[in-house]
Design an enzyme around this catalytic site. Structure first.
Site, PDB file in Angstrom:
ATOM      1  N   ALA A   1     -12.533 -23.075 -11.917  1.00 13.73           N
ATOM      2  CA  ALA A   1     -11.333 -22.579 -12.596  1.00 13.73           C
ATOM      3  C   ALA A   1     -11.671 -21.972 -13.949  1.00 13.73           C
ATOM      4  CB  ALA A   1     -10.340 -23.728 -12.761  1.00 13.73           C
TER       5      ALA A   1
ATOM      6  N   ARG B   1      -7.958  -9.413 -12.815  1.00 15.01           N
ATOM      7  CA  ARG B   1      -7.041  -8.668 -11.950  1.00 15.01           C
ATOM      8  C   ARG B   1      -5.587  -9.135 -12.086  1.00 15.01           C
ATOM      9  NH1 ARG B   1     -10.692  -9.620  -6.690  1.00 15.01           N
ATOM     10  NH2 ARG B   1     -11.452 -11.264  -8.085  1.00 15.01           N
TER      11      ARG B   1
HETATM   12  C1  UD1 Z   1     -14.870 -15.223  -4.421  1.00 17.74           C
HETATM   13  C2  UD1 Z   1     -16.122 -15.138  -3.566  1.00 17.74           C
HETATM   14  C3  UD1 Z   1     -15.839 -14.247  -2.361  1.00 17.74           C
HETATM   15  C4  UD1 Z   1     -14.680 -14.802  -1.579  1.00 17.74           C
HETATM   16  C5  UD1 Z   1     -13.435 -15.023  -2.474  1.00 17.74           C
HETATM   17  C6  UD1 Z   1     -12.408 -15.830  -1.715  1.00 17.74           C
HETATM   18  C7  UD1 Z   1     -18.036 -15.339  -5.108  1.00 17.74           C
HETATM   19  C8  UD1 Z   1     -19.133 -14.616  -5.804  1.00 17.74           C
HETATM   20  N1  UD1 Z   1     -17.216 -14.590  -4.356  1.00 17.74           N
HETATM   21  O1  UD1 Z   1     -14.592 -13.911  -4.881  1.00 17.74           O
HETATM   22  O2  UD1 Z   1     -17.002 -14.168  -1.522  1.00 17.74           O
HETATM   23  O3  UD1 Z   1     -14.346 -13.932  -0.517  1.00 17.74           O
HETATM   24  O4  UD1 Z   1     -13.797 -15.772  -3.634  1.00 17.74           O
HETATM   25  O5  UD1 Z   1     -11.209 -15.969  -2.406  1.00 17.74           O
HETATM   26  O6  UD1 Z   1     -17.945 -16.547  -5.223  1.00 17.74           O
HETATM   27  N2  UD1 Z   1     -14.759 -18.715 -11.491  1.00 17.74           N
HETATM   28  C9  UD1 Z   1     -15.421 -19.541 -12.370  1.00 17.74           C
HETATM   29  N3  UD1 Z   1     -16.364 -19.012 -13.192  1.00 17.74           N
HETATM   30  C10 UD1 Z   1     -16.723 -17.708 -13.146  1.00 17.74           C
HETATM   31  C11 UD1 Z   1     -16.089 -16.867 -12.225  1.00 17.74           C
HETATM   32  C12 UD1 Z   1     -15.102 -17.398 -11.397  1.00 17.74           C
HETATM   33  O7  UD1 Z   1     -15.121 -20.732 -12.454  1.00 17.74           O
HETATM   34  O8  UD1 Z   1     -17.606 -17.308 -13.940  1.00 17.74           O
HETATM   35  C13 UD1 Z   1     -13.682 -19.267 -10.659  1.00 17.74           C
HETATM   36  C14 UD1 Z   1     -12.374 -18.519 -10.874  1.00 17.74           C
HETATM   37  O9  UD1 Z   1     -11.600 -19.142 -11.898  1.00 17.74           O
HETATM   38  C15 UD1 Z   1     -11.707 -18.622  -9.508  1.00 17.74           C
HETATM   39  C16 UD1 Z   1     -12.873 -18.796  -8.536  1.00 17.74           C
HETATM   40  O10 UD1 Z   1     -14.009 -19.118  -9.314  1.00 17.74           O
HETATM   41  O11 UD1 Z   1     -10.850 -19.726  -9.412  1.00 17.74           O
HETATM   42  C17 UD1 Z   1     -13.140 -17.528  -7.762  1.00 17.74           C
HETATM   43  O12 UD1 Z   1     -13.369 -16.468  -8.662  1.00 17.74           O
HETATM   44  P1  UD1 Z   1     -12.857 -15.002  -8.351  1.00 17.74           P
HETATM   45  O13 UD1 Z   1     -13.275 -14.135  -9.467  1.00 17.74           O
HETATM   46  O14 UD1 Z   1     -11.448 -15.014  -7.976  1.00 17.74           O
HETATM   47  O15 UD1 Z   1     -13.760 -14.666  -7.076  1.00 17.74           O
HETATM   48  P2  UD1 Z   1     -13.508 -13.555  -6.000  1.00 17.74           P
HETATM   49  O16 UD1 Z   1     -13.907 -12.246  -6.560  1.00 17.74           O
HETATM   50  O17 UD1 Z   1     -12.135 -13.684  -5.458  1.00 17.74           O
HETATM   51 CA    CA Z   2     -10.410 -14.971  -5.883  1.00 16.68          CA
END
Ligand code: UD1
Ligand code: CA
Length: 434
Positions: A12, A18
């Site tokens: 999280a 986005r």
């Molecule tokens: C991610 C997956 C993707 C998948 C999708 C499903 C990765 C690299 N990609 O992409 O393969 O299809 O979820 O919904 O994992 N977060 C962190 N720290 C960070 C970045 C993100 O804790 O540095 C958390 C975000 O708060 C979020 C989750 O990880 O709750 C997913 O991050 P998000 O950026 O939404 O990933 P997607 O691009 O959707």
């Molecule tokens: Ca996501």
């Protein structure tokens, strides 16, 4: 269910760009509660060891979640040096051998669907579903039923982009897999991030077993934009309404009714179209008519609306509340308040009738004051009750009266009216016509 068998890590920490919002994505609400709340609630049914990884707006996220849950472990991600979902896993220390990793933007997840990850023996169980429009998701490359890797959209080749099988964003890892591969992740990709999803290809190369678990899109939907947020809310709202109808609540046009998680119905209740019922509201054997808004209130054996507004801390029992009546922090027992009134900071007892247009003047610009009205009082239309005021039992307030502060003694009539003046033919003189 042995809650000491599995640890859960919820990611999280991301910015959620986005969403185009100053607020962290994971605390945007669905059916009245932060997305993260719904995920933690489902997680708590299967695990006692829950870690939430935070970074972006971490104080706010931690505060919101701590309001609902204690014993959550918070870990702060070093997003400067280790951005990305893999970077988020760097500092976590799960207690158990099996570790479920969940994205923090999947508010529709249920404990039942999480259980599906726990009864398999493979080293990695990852969630997949098939989409005709896989836009935004990581693509899962499968050869001869064996998962090879996950390619993020921004890194995918033209052929890979055509793959409709996507990574849903939930994984069950053996702890040793995480310990082995998280430190080895690199950020040589389009986003210069450490991808958790790269663990799949690394583990595959070392011949670990990877099980692709086909899941239902409606439960594993990721929320990335405000459009996704509203889609997810519609799905959850439909579930909440369906549950209450199954419990015996009658709903007219349920798709138009918004009921938050946490609202409780008992007995036979009717909710008409266009109602909004929020917070810690309890409704027993009552009829909520079209277009009413109820917040943090208790309603027992009563009918409310159409178009009434019960604001927080209203307690209404054996009472009729009609259209355009606003009630706030008040207790009404056995009362009729049929038309356009404001009742704030009041206590009103049995048999009392509140006439149309009655206003409790509860606020002097600095403080709020109480209005106490006894039994069998008749408050005539268009009366103002200037608080603090006590109206004892069996009182009549004449229509149009302003009751100033103090007490109206039992059995009295209160009347304040200026004498009516009649001026003959004034109209014709004023407009100069006959
Ligand atoms: C991610 C997956 C993707 C998948 C999708 C499903 C990765 C690299 N990609 O992409 O393969 O299809 O979820 O919904 O994992 N977060 C962190 N720290 C960070 C970045 C993100 O804790 O540095 C958390 C975000 O708060 C979020 C989750 O990880 O709750 C997913 O991050 P998000 O950026 O939404 O990933 P997607 O691009 O959707
Ligand atoms: Ca996501």
């Amino acid at each position: 269910m042995d809650k000491n068998k599995v640890s859960i890590v919820i990611l999280a920490a991301g910015k959620g760009s986005r969403m185009k919002s100053p607020k962290a994505k994971v605390i945007h609400t669905i059916c009245g509660k932060p997305m993260l709340y719904h995920i933690i609630k489902a997680s708590q049914e299967i695990s006692n060891d829950i870690t939430v990884v935070i970074a972006h707006q971490k104080e706010d996220v931690q505060k919101q979640i701590s309001a609902y849950f204690d014993n959550i472990n918070f870990v702060v991600q070093d997003t400067q040096n280790f951005p990305g979902t893999g970077g988020a896993m760097k500092n976590v220390a799960p207690k158990n051998e099996k570790v479920l990793v969940l994205n923090g933007d999947m508010p529709l997840i249920t404990s039942d669907s999480l259980k599906g990850f726990l009864d398999k023996e493979e080293d990695i169980i990852m969630s997949i579903f098939d989409l005709t429009n896989p836009d935004g998701y990581g693509r899962v490359i499968i050869k001869n039923t064996h998962v090879q890797k996950i390619v993020e959209q921004k890194d995918a080749s033209a052929d890979e982009l055509k793959v409709g099988t996507v990574n849903a964003g939930i994984y069950a890892f053996s702890k040793n897999i995480l310990e082995k591969y998280i430190p080895l992740l690199e950020n040589k990709n389009a986003q210069a991030e450490y991808y958790l999803t790269d663990v799949i290809a690394m583990a595959k190369a070392d011949n670990f077993n990877i099980f692709p678990l086909l899941v239902d899109e409606t439960e594993f939907k990721g929320v990335n934009s405000k459009k996704d947020l509203s889609d997810a809310e519609a799905i959850m709202q439909n579930k909440i309404n369906t549950r209450w109808m199954n419990e015996g609540v009658i709903m007219q046009l349920p798709a138009t009714i918004y009921i938050e998680e946490g609202v409780i119905f008992e007995g036979e209740c009717i909710v008409e179209n266009g109602c909004r019922i929020t917070g810690k509201t309890l409704i027993i054997n009552s009829h909520i008519k079209a277009g009413s808004v109820i917040e943090d209130s208790t309603i027992i054996n009563s009918d409310i609306g159409p178009l009434a507004h019960l604001r927080p801390a209203s307690y209404v029992e054996d009472t009729h509340v009609g259209n355009f009546v606003e009630i706030k922090k008040s207790t009404l027992k056995g009362v009729k308040a049929g038309h356009l009134s404001y009742i704030g900071d009041a206590e009103i007892d049995e048999g009392t009738n509140i006439g149309a247009g009655t206003i409790t003047c509860n606020y002097d610009g600095i403080k709020k004051y109480k209005t106490i009205i006894g039994k069998n009082v008749f408050v005539g239309s268009d009366s103002q009750l200037i608080a603090p005021v006590t109206i004892e039992d069996n009182v009549m307030i004449a229509a149009g009266t302003t009751v100033t502060s103090g007490t109206v003694a039992k059995g009295s009539l209160a009347i304040s009216r200026t004498k009516l003046t009649l001026i003959k033919d004034f109209y014709y003189r004023f407009f100069d016509k006959k």
